[in-house]
Design a protein around this motif. Sequence first.
Motif, PDB file in Angstrom:
ATOM      1  N   GLU A 239      73.471  42.781 -58.558  1.00 53.37           N
ATOM      2  CA  GLU A 239      72.458  41.851 -57.297  1.00 53.37           C
ATOM      3  C   GLU A 239      74.080  42.876 -56.269  1.00 53.37           C
ATOM      4  O   GLU A 239      74.860  41.679 -56.064  1.00 53.37           O
ATOM      5  CB  GLU A 239      72.501  40.923 -57.759  1.00 53.37           C
ATOM      6  CG  GLU A 239      72.005  40.484 -56.765  1.00 53.37           C
ATOM      7  CD  GLU A 239      70.897  40.595 -55.782  1.00 53.37           C
ATOM      8  OE1 GLU A 239      70.950  41.729 -54.991  1.00 53.37           O
ATOM      9  OE2 GLU A 239      70.485  40.605 -55.918  1.00 53.37           O
ATOM     10  N   PRO A 240      74.018  43.677 -55.555  1.00 53.09           N
ATOM     11  CA  PRO A 240      75.044  43.833 -54.648  1.00 53.09           C
ATOM     12  C   PRO A 240      75.000  43.288 -53.289  1.00 53.09           C
ATOM     13  O   PRO A 240      76.670  43.593 -52.633  1.00 53.09           O
ATOM     14  CB  PRO A 240      74.888  45.584 -54.280  1.00 53.09           C
ATOM     15  CG  PRO A 240      72.658  46.103 -54.870  1.00 53.09           C
ATOM     16  CD  PRO A 240      72.875  45.507 -56.150  1.00 53.09           C
ATOM     17  N   ARG A 241      74.045  42.753 -52.953  1.00 53.04           N
ATOM     18  CA  ARG A 241      73.905  41.439 -51.833  1.00 53.04           C
ATOM     19  C   ARG A 241      74.515  40.398 -52.025  1.00 53.04           C
ATOM     20  O   ARG A 241      74.948  39.551 -51.205  1.00 53.04           O
ATOM     21  CB  ARG A 241      71.871  41.115 -51.829  1.00 53.04           C
ATOM     22  CG  ARG A 241      71.654  42.092 -51.435  1.00 53.04           C
ATOM     23  CD  ARG A 241      69.969  42.119 -51.312  1.00 53.04           C
ATOM     24  NE  ARG A 241      69.502  41.428 -52.182  1.00 53.04           N
ATOM     25  CZ  ARG A 241      68.183  41.210 -52.348  1.00 53.04           C
ATOM     26  NH1 ARG A 241      67.924  41.069 -51.627  1.00 53.04           N
ATOM     27  NH2 ARG A 241      68.010  40.569 -54.082  1.00 53.04           N
ATOM     28  N   ALA A 242      74.794  40.336 -53.443  1.00 48.40           N
ATOM     29  CA  ALA A 242      75.987  39.204 -53.940  1.00 48.40           C
ATOM     30  C   ALA A 242      76.958  39.316 -55.300  1.00 48.40           C
ATOM     31  O   ALA A 242      76.159  38.605 -56.349  1.00 48.40           O
ATOM     32  CB  ALA A 242      75.349  38.199 -54.247  1.00 48.40           C
TER      33      ALA A 242
ATOM     34  N   SER B 298      86.421  33.340 -43.990  1.00 50.79           N
ATOM     35  CA  SER B 298      85.430  34.649 -42.802  1.00 50.79           C
ATOM     36  C   SER B 298      85.647  35.489 -42.764  1.00 50.79           C
ATOM     37  O   SER B 298      86.421  35.992 -42.006  1.00 50.79           O
ATOM     38  CB  SER B 298      84.986  33.077 -42.404  1.00 50.79           C
ATOM     39  OG  SER B 298      83.700  33.707 -41.749  1.00 50.79           O
ATOM     40  N   GLU B 299      84.976  36.785 -42.875  1.00 51.65           N
ATOM     41  CA  GLU B 299      84.432  37.470 -42.172  1.00 51.65           C
ATOM     42  C   GLU B 299      83.447  37.558 -40.837  1.00 51.65           C
ATOM     43  O   GLU B 299      83.231  38.175 -39.910  1.00 51.65           O
ATOM     44  CB  GLU B 299      84.873  39.130 -42.222  1.00 51.65           C
ATOM     45  CG  GLU B 299      86.148  39.356 -43.411  1.00 51.65           C
ATOM     46  CD  GLU B 299      85.793  40.239 -44.477  1.00 51.65           C
ATOM     47  OE1 GLU B 299      85.544  41.661 -44.357  1.00 51.65           O
ATOM     48  OE2 GLU B 299      87.185  40.726 -45.249  1.00 51.65           O
ATOM     49  N   GLY B 300      82.996  36.350 -41.160  1.00 52.82           N
ATOM     50  CA  GLY B 300      81.206  36.246 -40.636  1.00 52.82           C
ATOM     51  C   GLY B 300      81.501  35.203 -39.136  1.00 52.82           C
ATOM     52  O   GLY B 300      82.685  35.314 -38.448  1.00 52.82           O
ATOM     53  N   HIS B 301      80.773  34.012 -39.590  1.00 49.53           N
ATOM     54  CA  HIS B 301      80.606  33.170 -38.831  1.00 49.53           C
ATOM     55  C   HIS B 301      80.262  32.054 -39.098  1.00 49.53           C
ATOM     56  O   HIS B 301      79.282  31.943 -40.578  1.00 49.53           O
ATOM     57  CB  HIS B 301      79.284  33.219 -37.201  1.00 49.53           C
ATOM     58  CG  HIS B 301      78.083  33.535 -37.593  1.00 49.53           C
ATOM     59  ND1 HIS B 301      77.773  34.673 -37.787  1.00 49.53           N
ATOM     60  CD2 HIS B 301      76.811  32.527 -37.758  1.00 49.53           C
ATOM     61  CE1 HIS B 301      76.467  34.497 -37.919  1.00 49.53           C
ATOM     62  NE2 HIS B 301      76.165  33.452 -37.649  1.00 49.53           N
ATOM     63  N   TRP B 302      80.457  30.788 -39.067  1.00 49.65           N
ATOM     64  CA  TRP B 302      80.204  29.716 -39.519  1.00 49.65           C
ATOM     65  C   TRP B 302      80.212  28.146 -38.502  1.00 49.65           C
ATOM     66  O   TRP B 302      80.883  28.353 -37.144  1.00 49.65           O
ATOM     67  CB  TRP B 302      81.458  29.007 -40.522  1.00 49.65           C
ATOM     68  CG  TRP B 302      83.179  29.704 -39.990  1.00 49.65           C
ATOM     69  CD1 TRP B 302      83.423  30.975 -39.884  1.00 49.65           C
ATOM     70  CD2 TRP B 302      83.894  28.374 -40.197  1.00 49.65           C
ATOM     71  NE1 TRP B 302      84.975  30.297 -39.374  1.00 49.65           N
ATOM     72  CE2 TRP B 302      84.367  28.416 -40.390  1.00 49.65           C
ATOM     73  CE3 TRP B 302      83.761  27.003 -40.154  1.00 49.65           C
ATOM     74  CZ2 TRP B 302      85.728  27.686 -39.136  1.00 49.65           C
ATOM     75  CZ3 TRP B 302      84.182  26.292 -39.752  1.00 49.65           C
ATOM     76  CH2 TRP B 302      85.895  26.645 -39.732  1.00 49.65           C
TER      77      TRP B 302
ATOM     78  N   GLY C 141      78.094  35.863 -52.537  1.00 50.16           N
ATOM     79  CA  GLY C 141      79.062  36.010 -53.223  1.00 50.16           C
ATOM     80  C   GLY C 141      80.907  36.256 -52.557  1.00 50.16           C
ATOM     81  O   GLY C 141      81.007  36.022 -51.684  1.00 50.16           O
ATOM     82  N   ILE C 142      81.278  37.700 -54.247  1.00 49.95           N
ATOM     83  CA  ILE C 142      82.616  38.142 -53.086  1.00 49.95           C
ATOM     84  C   ILE C 142      81.393  38.878 -51.819  1.00 49.95           C
ATOM     85  O   ILE C 142      81.363  40.308 -52.670  1.00 49.95           O
ATOM     86  CB  ILE C 142      83.248  39.082 -54.165  1.00 49.95           C
ATOM     87  CG1 ILE C 142      83.519  37.196 -55.475  1.00 49.95           C
ATOM     88  CG2 ILE C 142      84.507  39.236 -53.716  1.00 49.95           C
ATOM     89  CD1 ILE C 142      83.261  35.896 -54.880  1.00 49.95           C
ATOM     90  N   ARG C 143      81.692  39.065 -51.123  1.00 46.25           N
ATOM     91  CA  ARG C 143      80.975  39.468 -49.823  1.00 46.25           C
ATOM     92  C   ARG C 143      81.801  40.968 -48.943  1.00 46.25           C
ATOM     93  O   ARG C 143      82.060  42.077 -48.824  1.00 46.25           O
ATOM     94  CB  ARG C 143      80.018  39.155 -48.782  1.00 46.25           C
ATOM     95  CG  ARG C 143      78.623  38.628 -49.639  1.00 46.25           C
ATOM     96  CD  ARG C 143      78.193  39.886 -49.304  1.00 46.25           C
ATOM     97  NE  ARG C 143      77.660  40.145 -47.890  1.00 46.25           N
ATOM     98  CZ  ARG C 143      75.801  40.049 -47.602  1.00 46.25           C
ATOM     99  NH1 ARG C 143      75.085  40.010 -48.405  1.00 46.25           N
ATOM    100  NH2 ARG C 143      75.934  40.456 -46.491  1.00 46.25           N
ATOM    101  N   ASN C 144      83.415  40.088 -49.712  1.00 46.20           N
ATOM    102  CA  ASN C 144      84.314  40.899 -48.271  1.00 46.20           C
ATOM    103  C   ASN C 144      85.484  41.301 -48.854  1.00 46.20           C
ATOM    104  O   ASN C 144      85.726  39.870 -50.111  1.00 46.20           O
ATOM    105  CB  ASN C 144      84.634  40.994 -46.903  1.00 46.20           C
ATOM    106  CG  ASN C 144      84.320  39.614 -46.830  1.00 46.20           C
ATOM    107  OD1 ASN C 144      85.192  38.765 -47.116  1.00 46.20           O
ATOM    108  ND2 ASN C 144      83.114  38.915 -46.594  1.00 46.20           N
ATOM    109  N   SER C 145      86.726  41.597 -48.140  1.00 48.72           N
ATOM    110  CA  SER C 145      87.326  42.096 -49.225  1.00 48.72           C
ATOM    111  C   SER C 145      88.729  39.999 -48.892  1.00 48.72           C
ATOM    112  O   SER C 145      89.339  40.281 -49.067  1.00 48.72           O
ATOM    113  CB  SER C 145      88.259  42.726 -48.492  1.00 48.72           C
ATOM    114  OG  SER C 145      88.778  43.160 -46.944  1.00 48.72           O
TER     115      SER C 145
ATOM    116  N   ALA D 273      83.348  32.498 -47.147  1.00 43.19           N
ATOM    117  CA  ALA D 273      83.207  31.147 -48.444  1.00 43.19           C
ATOM    118  C   ALA D 273      84.343  30.059 -47.666  1.00 43.19           C
ATOM    119  O   ALA D 273      84.725  29.969 -46.907  1.00 43.19           O
ATOM    120  CB  ALA D 273      83.947  32.196 -49.092  1.00 43.19           C
ATOM    121  N   ILE D 274      84.215  29.648 -48.726  1.00 42.88           N
ATOM    122  CA  ILE D 274      85.111  27.933 -48.342  1.00 42.88           C
ATOM    123  C   ILE D 274      85.885  27.371 -49.486  1.00 42.88           C
ATOM    124  O   ILE D 274      85.213  27.157 -50.724  1.00 42.88           O
ATOM    125  CB  ILE D 274      84.024  26.317 -48.556  1.00 42.88           C
ATOM    126  CG1 ILE D 274      83.427  26.841 -47.106  1.00 42.88           C
ATOM    127  CG2 ILE D 274      85.088  25.500 -48.517  1.00 42.88           C
ATOM    128  CD1 ILE D 274      82.454  25.653 -46.489  1.00 42.88           C
TER     129      ILE D 274
END
Length: 226
Positions: A58-61, A214-218, A9-13, A202-203
């Motif tokens: 569902e705050p995780r997603a 991304s604010e994470g890794h991929w 989902g929309i996890r970050n800005s 996300a893509i």
Amino acid sequence: MRLLLTSAGIRNSTIHHALVDLLGKSIAESNALCIPTASYGHPSVSPVQTWRFISGQEPRAPMVELGWKSLGVLELTALPSIDQERWVKWVRKADVLLVNGGDPLYLCYWMQQSGLADLMPSLGETVWVGLSAGSMVMTPRIGEDFVHWMPPTGGDETLGVVDFSIFPQLDNPALPENTMADAERWAAGMSVPAYAIDDETAIKVVDDTVEVISEGHWKLFAPEHG
């Protein structure tokens, strides 16, 4: 359609900004339909989790709870029993379809059976936001690792709207089988390019342009054959 294919989902800005860019207006001005169908096909998903998605708890997603102008539920398994002209109007009025996770093959089957898959090419301005299985359904195939519910035709093929596959929820602590090593092994069996994405990634797909948000890794894996 314009696609925002997420892991969770929309996890970050950064992902949020990408969604607003695709919509071309604010979330508060946008009409949404949520699609919970994939939930029912996965052996690990309960009705409680389905309700959390629909109710925006569902705050995780985060998907439903973002502050949409209007929000409705589109259950694909019900559509074959409804006059098509009726539900097609609902879909065409929506700015965005929010598609829950669960089982991608079950979701694919009901997209085809309901007629939504056939309608999609005409929804040029609609935004599709997928969550895990809701993203994977747009790929050519999901790989044997993700096959739980088996369609009548067998196999692991999905809609093929995009030309790459997705390994979602990379390194999710609740999913110890979703490490980068697992993703690499999975990707070795794929005949198309494949992205492993974590929950902060996300893509974004517009026409033929693919952009990783991304604010994470991929990681992108090139096919080893085919």
